[in-house]
Design an enzyme around this catalytic site. Sequence first.
Site, PDB file in Angstrom:
ATOM      1  N   SER A 136      18.867   2.481  -9.161  1.00  0.00           N
ATOM      2  CA  SER A 136      19.718   2.685 -10.336  1.00  0.00           C
ATOM      3  C   SER A 136      19.017   3.682 -11.229  1.00  0.00           C
ATOM      4  CB  SER A 136      19.874   1.359 -11.093  1.00  0.00           C
ATOM      5  OG  SER A 136      20.489   1.568 -12.357  1.00  0.00           O
ATOM      6  N   TYR A 149      16.563  -5.872 -16.575  1.00  0.00           N
ATOM      7  CA  TYR A 149      17.158  -5.108 -15.468  1.00  0.00           C
ATOM      8  C   TYR A 149      16.355  -3.835 -15.188  1.00  0.00           C
ATOM      9  CZ  TYR A 149      20.803  -2.708 -12.748  1.00  0.00           C
ATOM     10  OH  TYR A 149      21.502  -2.047 -11.762  1.00  0.00           O
TER      11      TYR A 149
END
Length: 251
Positions: A136, A149
């Site tokens: 990501s 995250y």
Amino acid sequence: MSTRTAVVTGASSGIGAATARRLAAAGYRVVLTARRAERVEALAEELNGAGHAAEARPLDVTDRAAVDAFAAALDGVDVLVNNAGGALGTDPVAEGDPADWRAMYEVNVLGVLHVTQALLPALRASGDGTVVVVSSTAGHGVYEGGGGYTAAKHGVHALTETLRLELCGEPVRVIEIAPGMVRTDEFSLTRFRGDAERAAAVYAGVPDPLTAEDVADTITWAVTRPAHVNVDLLVVRPRAQAANRKVHREP
Ligand code: 8X3
């Protein structure tokens, strides 16, 4: 030429399902794994019905014993797409729930570790193996509320870079695909624990967030380059997103 096999984790929806469809269309036999058996079974049925070769193997990547059993039953593998992952919450570091941080580390980092370790012997034995890690842009920058995250995604980025160094000289490529804003059915819904309004707000006014198909296209492109071409890292964002929190929105 014998059919090559690709294992896709998190293949029940979103980027994983789209990648399975693309790789099947590119001629791979696809092995679809995810926790939700009925989803991967339905996708395998759809692909087989369209003349492709697909198998559903329900699997929780955080369960090491299950991953080892899955690997032992697998009849050869050429490509592994580590896609399973996700975010939980947007709490500041000061208030984040350690259980959420642990869950994100388990799936985003240890999940990749488990499946990659378990399949590496077969990937080596293929003589031309490929490990894809869908990380990501959260693994390449941080933002407020993203601590748990971004920490996990930075972790998987570090794992991926380390693995590439350690496998240098062996017939296994290590590719990282780092998507930015992708509108899928579930990523934001999971992050906001089913709050559809908050999930929709993430993409509000953004002219064209990436789709799962856009990312699947990128993954398939990287995987189908000649064996000597290793696409180390591809950062893919929509045109409307110039940085993690620099997003163009229209009223
Ligand atoms: C998803 C991108 O911006 O929500 O992996 O962290 S972001």
